[in-house]
Design a protein around this motif. Sequence first.
Motif, mmCIF file in Angstrom:
data_model
loop_
_atom_site.group_PDB
_atom_site.id
_atom_site.type_symbol
_atom_site.label_atom_id
_atom_site.label_comp_id
_atom_site.label_asym_id
_atom_site.label_seq_id
_atom_site.Cartn_x
_atom_site.Cartn_y
_atom_site.Cartn_z
ATOM 1 N N GLN A 36 0.770 -1.187 -0.082
ATOM 2 C CA GLN A 36 -0.138 -0.148 0.147
ATOM 3 C C GLN A 36 0.798 1.410 0.159
ATOM 4 O O GLN A 36 0.649 2.523 -0.598
ATOM 5 C CB GLN A 36 -0.908 0.073 1.131
ATOM 6 N N TYR A 37 2.055 1.358 0.558
ATOM 7 C CA TYR A 37 2.997 2.465 0.628
ATOM 8 C C TYR A 37 3.194 2.594 -0.544
ATOM 9 O O TYR A 37 3.293 3.784 -1.073
ATOM 10 C CB TYR A 37 4.242 1.964 1.574
ATOM 11 N N PHE A 38 3.501 1.648 -1.581
ATOM 12 C CA PHE A 38 3.834 2.169 -3.006
ATOM 13 C C PHE A 38 2.820 2.328 -3.801
ATOM 14 O O PHE A 38 2.855 3.025 -4.682
ATOM 15 C CB PHE A 38 4.863 0.643 -3.488
ATOM 16 N N ASP A 39 1.570 1.712 -3.711
ATOM 17 C CA ASP A 39 0.515 1.823 -4.476
ATOM 18 C C ASP A 39 -0.080 3.249 -4.203
ATOM 19 O O ASP A 39 -0.491 4.018 -5.304
ATOM 20 C CB ASP A 39 -0.684 0.961 -4.170
ATOM 21 N N ARG A 40 0.054 3.975 -2.993
ATOM 22 C CA ARG A 40 -0.387 4.986 -2.490
ATOM 23 C C ARG A 40 0.732 6.139 -2.373
ATOM 24 O O ARG A 40 0.501 7.187 -1.518
ATOM 25 C CB ARG A 40 -1.390 5.053 -1.499
ATOM 26 N N PHE A 41 1.875 6.071 -2.939
ATOM 27 C CA PHE A 41 3.012 6.860 -2.751
ATOM 28 C C PHE A 41 2.601 8.278 -2.887
ATOM 29 O O PHE A 41 3.275 9.044 -1.868
ATOM 30 C CB PHE A 41 4.229 6.381 -3.611
ATOM 31 N N ASP A 42 2.029 8.621 -4.188
ATOM 32 C CA ASP A 42 1.984 10.175 -4.083
ATOM 33 C C ASP A 42 1.060 10.893 -2.976
ATOM 34 O O ASP A 42 1.254 11.920 -2.603
ATOM 35 C CB ASP A 42 1.450 10.135 -5.732
ATOM 36 N N GLU A 43 0.254 9.977 -2.763
ATOM 37 C CA GLU A 43 -0.902 10.591 -1.516
ATOM 38 C C GLU A 43 -0.101 10.578 -0.223
ATOM 39 O O GLU A 43 -0.233 11.538 0.525
ATOM 40 C CB GLU A 43 -2.017 9.526 -1.489
ATOM 41 N N ARG A 44 0.823 9.548 0.129
ATOM 42 C CA ARG A 44 1.427 9.712 1.151
ATOM 43 C C ARG A 44 2.586 10.953 1.126
ATOM 44 O O ARG A 44 2.738 11.411 2.252
ATOM 45 C CB ARG A 44 2.194 8.257 1.424
ATOM 46 N N HIS A 45 3.376 11.000 0.010
ATOM 47 C CA HIS A 45 4.356 12.062 -0.044
ATOM 48 C C HIS A 45 3.653 13.373 0.162
ATOM 49 O O HIS A 45 4.212 14.232 0.995
ATOM 50 C CB HIS A 45 4.738 11.979 -1.695
ATOM 51 N N ALA A 46 2.412 13.659 -0.329
ATOM 52 C CA ALA A 46 1.721 15.049 0.038
ATOM 53 C C ALA A 46 1.344 14.964 1.433
ATOM 54 O O ALA A 46 1.516 16.139 2.036
ATOM 55 C CB ALA A 46 0.486 14.954 -0.972
ATOM 56 N N SER A 47 0.939 13.989 1.926
ATOM 57 C CA SER A 47 0.525 13.986 3.367
ATOM 58 C C SER A 47 1.699 14.196 4.279
ATOM 59 O O SER A 47 1.779 15.061 5.434
ATOM 60 C CB SER A 47 -0.019 12.521 3.966
ATOM 61 N N LEU A 48 2.950 13.680 4.110
ATOM 62 C CA LEU A 48 4.080 14.101 4.610
ATOM 63 C C LEU A 48 4.651 15.526 4.412
ATOM 64 O O LEU A 48 5.133 16.093 5.426
ATOM 65 C CB LEU A 48 5.405 13.211 4.185
ATOM 66 N N LEU A 49 4.378 16.201 3.359
ATOM 67 C CA LEU A 49 4.671 17.523 3.270
ATOM 68 C C LEU A 49 3.791 18.290 3.985
ATOM 69 O O LEU A 49 4.100 19.322 4.609
ATOM 70 C CB LEU A 49 4.612 17.779 1.519
ATOM 71 N N THR A 50 2.404 17.932 4.173
ATOM 72 C CA THR A 50 1.627 18.743 5.109
ATOM 73 C C THR A 50 2.093 18.804 6.399
ATOM 74 O O THR A 50 2.132 19.712 7.072
ATOM 75 C CB THR A 50 0.164 18.098 4.832
ATOM 76 N N GLU A 51 2.581 17.393 7.030
ATOM 77 C CA GLU A 51 2.941 17.549 8.316
ATOM 78 C C GLU A 51 4.286 18.292 8.757
ATOM 79 O O GLU A 51 4.361 18.767 9.705
ATOM 80 C CB GLU A 51 3.092 16.011 8.629
ATOM 81 N N GLN A 52 5.125 18.315 7.442
ATOM 82 C CA GLN A 52 6.385 18.885 7.717
ATOM 83 C C GLN A 52 5.755 20.471 7.699
ATOM 84 O O GLN A 52 6.390 21.235 8.572
ATOM 85 C CB GLN A 52 7.090 18.727 6.442
ATOM 86 N N ALA A 53 4.919 21.087 6.958
ATOM 87 C CA ALA A 53 4.586 22.322 7.137
ATOM 88 C C ALA A 53 3.896 22.948 8.229
ATOM 89 O O ALA A 53 3.867 24.044 8.647
ATOM 90 C CB ALA A 53 3.669 22.636 5.726
ATOM 91 N N ALA A 54 3.458 21.967 9.107
ATOM 92 C CA ALA A 54 2.590 22.178 10.298
ATOM 93 C C ALA A 54 3.696 22.023 11.404
ATOM 94 O O ALA A 54 3.304 22.181 12.471
ATOM 95 C CB ALA A 54 1.657 20.828 10.679
ATOM 96 N N GLY A 55 5.028 21.796 11.076
ATOM 97 C CA GLY A 55 5.963 21.673 11.891
ATOM 98 C C GLY A 55 6.026 20.528 12.755
ATOM 99 O O GLY A 55 6.424 20.286 13.959
ATOM 100 N N LEU A 56 5.406 19.381 12.382
ATOM 101 C CA LEU A 56 5.178 18.123 13.254
ATOM 102 C C LEU A 56 6.302 17.304 12.971
ATOM 103 O O LEU A 56 6.688 16.439 14.004
ATOM 104 C CB LEU A 56 3.926 17.425 12.864
#
Length: 164
Positions: A36-56
């Motif tokens: 699932q990590y590989f199948d939904r990579f783009d979605e996961r990548h965007a989520s990581l960037l959102t967490e990063q932008a929030a300083g989490l």
Amino acid sequence: MPRIQLLRLDHAPALLAFERENRAYFAASVPDRGDQYFDRFDERHASLLTEQAAGLCFFHVLVEDDGEIVGRVNLVDAADGSAELGYRIAERAAGRGLATAAVREARGLAVAQYGLTGLRAVTTLDNPASRAVLARTGFVPVGEIDLDGRPGLRLVCDLQAGPV
């Protein structure tokens, strides 16, 4: 020598290639990310960037001059001055001191850029290379844990003690 960079949207293709090429290598020492990590990579990548932008969280990649990613160093779950460190180095780049150098650089960023005073990490007992990197970079064991059925260690690093 690869440069450490804060994760960006345009890193996605190289990061996915890094994860795919090293999947079996990583799975030998840490739990596999699953299909699932590989199948939904783009979605996961965007989520990581959102967490990063929030300083989490603060996600970093080790990038060669040609743009190839050969490692990751992440500081996740940042709260109360502390975060958990995680890292992976490509199989072809292992044994060159990249993990130690990258963790040292991430420690410096944790203090200077992110205002952290401590880091946490975990590793399995059967991963002596990871335990050595953590020891060389100022982490000390504070307890034993179970990591997906494998015995492991919990470690901490006091960033106020200065660079290692």
